[in-house]
Design an enzyme around this catalytic site. Structure first.
Site, PDB file in Angstrom:
ATOM      1  N   THR A   1     -20.658  11.017 -22.741  1.00 17.17           N
ATOM      2  CA  THR A   1     -19.913  11.647 -21.501  1.00 17.17           C
ATOM      3  C   THR A   1     -20.467  12.745 -20.860  1.00 17.17           C
ATOM      4  OG1 THR A   1     -18.113  10.393 -22.597  1.00 17.17           O
ATOM      5  CG2 THR A   1     -17.912  11.972 -20.632  1.00 17.17           C
TER       6      THR A   1
ATOM      7  N   LYS B   1     -12.419  15.063 -34.412  1.00 17.69           N
ATOM      8  CA  LYS B   1     -11.626  14.896 -33.058  1.00 17.69           C
ATOM      9  C   LYS B   1     -10.450  14.134 -33.421  1.00 17.69           C
ATOM     10  CE  LYS B   1     -12.526  11.380 -29.141  1.00 17.69           C
ATOM     11  NZ  LYS B   1     -13.372  10.621 -28.631  1.00 17.69           N
TER      12      LYS B   1
ATOM     13  N   THR C   1     -18.422  11.693 -28.175  1.00 20.58           N
ATOM     14  CA  THR C   1     -17.599  12.558 -28.790  1.00 20.58           C
ATOM     15  C   THR C   1     -17.198  11.772 -29.843  1.00 20.58           C
ATOM     16  OG1 THR C   1     -15.613  11.486 -27.250  1.00 20.58           O
ATOM     17  CG2 THR C   1     -16.899  13.844 -26.950  1.00 20.58           C
ATOM     18  N   ASP C   2     -17.076  10.239 -29.895  1.00 21.08           N
ATOM     19  CA  ASP C   2     -16.593   9.424 -31.105  1.00 21.08           C
ATOM     20  C   ASP C   2     -16.957   9.849 -32.250  1.00 21.08           C
ATOM     21  OD1 ASP C   2     -15.459   7.642 -29.092  1.00 21.08           O
ATOM     22  OD2 ASP C   2     -15.797   5.858 -30.381  1.00 21.08           O
TER      23      ASP C   2
END
Lengths: 423, 423
Positions: free
Chosen positions: A86, A240, A162-163
């Site tokens: 992203t 996360k 970010t996953d």
């Protein structure tokens, strides 16, 4: 209808208007994605909607004024390595056009503050959805980082989806030996083009931190819903913990390393590694046959399935202090007989396993399951892949799993106390 | 050497002194556990230590003064059902003696405040480590709760080990239909006998809350490291998020229902169900062949293994907004062809899945994977077991999984926005 066009989509009674986003690959010919004015993306199945072009788009390059790149004396050389996700797409999609924004001119045009703190170079080496990251990708990223340092960069920033950012940061923490300078991984939770998007701020903060004397792999992400600062997390200690919020990344079982206020000041808030150990090199011997298993009540079959498939190592994400249902006990014992190595972590995420307190834990420990103290399950999985790439003897593996390589474990010498922990 | 004796254990250079704890079963003849003066338990392998009795213990009953039990008019009848775990063991082990403290006299002796707020009855129906809880146990617990209500109790408190307390609370939330009164589950993180242990305070708070008009299954646990209040969490919205801290239980994606200050006041902090729907009954039709899978980079083999074993449902704990590595995509598609039902949750724990944003999510959703919105993975697993006990048609299953049964899901009608969430 072309990428970048403003289009109007009718679906039943509803009408949506937005910029047509790039197709991700050939499978996408059934779907379109548009970016609404509010910054959100919406996907549609093409056969269920009618579509009309409202306004043709302009290519990104045509809308971008020229920027003069001067190599400023006194500023450090920082490399930005792109892997997808992203942060990049925020930059790419500002006008709705596809554009890998990794030339110095593009980066500086989009985030001008970068030019005040560093001489930036950029290189996109991958462009994948981060859930699809593989061990071979980690080797490539590691090799690219080494290349940048060998070319004289003072710091390296890696942009990443970010996953699985915290998996990559942990794996690089083990693979990059003898770091002399910071490696800072950065992502963005919002691909939205709102003024409050975290992409630009995270990127500036990561470049700023990459100029420090920290010799670790770190993760730089937003700390709150405000634009006031980012936090620098240790690469082996971060997870996360929200699907969408910008402050989703959290240090677990230890404080973050620092606060960074964009291009401005950096406030260190805990100790970090600032002494180099030996020369920089990539140690990427990895065993790929390692599984991560989260247990649940009555779980069975799953350990046996991995053992039968020839897996060499299994990280258990047990309950509480490190327990599994007794339905798995025999499967684990058979795995150990077949020389599969088991490590225990906790699905509680925060805190430390302690396999001495209850009978179930003691039995597993006695059977040979290694209690991995306060290590995150994801980090433990990365470490097991790496350790099994180097050792095949059980006691050497156990010693290596319990030795602190990159701040990932804080062993306790006291067998009798729980760790109060910090969360 | 008998349970309850003060013994001295020598292991190498170290000496430990404490009360000999009960053996958990016949496998334990190789181990002893003692409770140190500081309240912690330590386990020793018998062959590695030498042991000496310092002082003989006294049976618990002998040290306990008589308590007169009066059925006080005006106080509600509350039943406490024991299933094992640290709440009970805290009470059991006060003198080092084994004693199921579930007669009214014992409970009142140990926690006198109970007598001021309720007429207590107690029954121990199970005594297991909570990681070993099974679907058959949940049916038994559910049936016992119904029995207590049928005997006229105003509320039921269930004591439970903390490892899987949140699984049990979710499963009971689905199985107990038409609740007219509260069911409050309670545990304790510390079996320690310190004055600051959470066992007594949690128990009093849970009994206090069981007197309210809340018609839900709730969880009552410490809210902080102080003894100031407990929080009441919805049974389908709570997760253990620390291995050892007393404030380990946290409401996820919604606020807690209430604060309870021990036997004192109760402060409601969010809405709850206070209207009964139909008659009370136990709906315990459950499909046992349901798996919970946490994905990780490059994961493969695991979905296929469960499909081959005849599993009927699989809850995926994906990354981020609900993604799995493409290495699992074909296995999932084959499972769907073989009529296995897949539901998607997120290992981020907090937040909501959204499978419309990225290609990977869209492909899985298109293939038939059900996005389970803001449902916890553990709750989703319980719900899938329960739903598959009732339906076999895919569209009925999907509709049931997405319908709110016990506050476990808050569907969004907007396909285009992430949920900011609350955490």
């Amino acid at each position: 209808m072309q990428v970048g066009d403003l289009i109007r989509v009718k679906k039943g009674q509803n009408t949506y208007e937005g910029i047509l986003m790039p197709f991700e690959n050939e499978l996408d010919d059934k779907f379109i994605t548009i970016k609404l004015e509010n910054g959100y993306n919406v996907g549609f199945k093409l056969e269920a909607v009618s579509v009309k072009v409202v306004r043709k788009g302009k290519p990104f390059s045509a809308t971008m004024p020229k920027v003069d790149i001067l190599h400023k004396k006194g500023l450090p050389d920082i490399a930005i390595i792109g892997t997808g996700g992203t942060v990049a797409s925020k930059i790419d999609y500002m006008t709705g056009a596809v554009y890998p924004a990794f030339s110095p001119a593009e980066l500086l045009q989009l985030v001008p503050e970068l030019g005040d703190i560093a001489n930036i170079s950029g290189k996109e080496i991958l462009s994948i959805a981060s859930e699809d990251i593989r061990i071979s990708d980690w080797k490539n990223i590691g090799a690219s980082i080494i290349d940048q340092f060998n070319e004289g960069c003072k710091g390296v920033v890696v942009t990443h989806g970010t996953d699985t950012l915290h998996f990559t940061s942990a794996m690089l923490s083990f693979m990059l030996r003898g770091l002399q300078n910071p490696v800072v991984m950065v992502g963005a939770q919002r691909s939205s083009d709102r003024p409050s998007s975290d992409a630009a701020f995270n990127l500036v903060s990561s470049v700023n931190f990459s100029r420090t004397d920290c010799k670790e792999v770190a993760v730089c992400m937003h700390s709150s819903l405000n634009d006031d600062h980012c936090l620098i997390h240790r690469g082996t200690r971060v997870r996360k913990l929200h699907t969408s919020r910008r402050d989703a990344f959290v240090s677990v079982n230890c404080p973050p390393i620092a606060k960074v206020m964009g291009a401005k000041n950096i406030e260190f808030i805990s100790s970090y590694k600032n002494n180099a150990e030996g020369d920089l090199y990539l140690d990427d011997a990895i065993e790929e046959k390692v599984a991560l298993i989260k247990t649940y009540p009555g779980a069975r079959d799953i350990v046996a399935a991995y053992v039968d498939k020839g897996y060499k190592g299994i990280i258990l994400e047990g309950t509480g202090l490190g327990h599994v249902p007794m339905t798995l006990y025999d499967e684990i014992c058979r795995g150990i007989e077949e020389e599969v190595v088991f490590g225990m972590t906790s699905q509680c995420i925060n805190g430390r396993v302690n396999m001495n307190v209850y009978r179930g834990g003691r039995m597993l420990k006695e059977a040979g399951v290694i209690p991995l103290e306060d290590m995150l399950p994801e980090t433990a999985w990365c470490k097991m892949c790496w350790v099994l790439g180097h050792h095949s003897d059980y006691s050497e593996i156990k010693e290596a799993m319990l030795a602190d390589v990159a701040g990932e474990i804080r062993p306790t010498s006291r067998i009798d106390t729980y760790d109060i922990g910090r969360w």
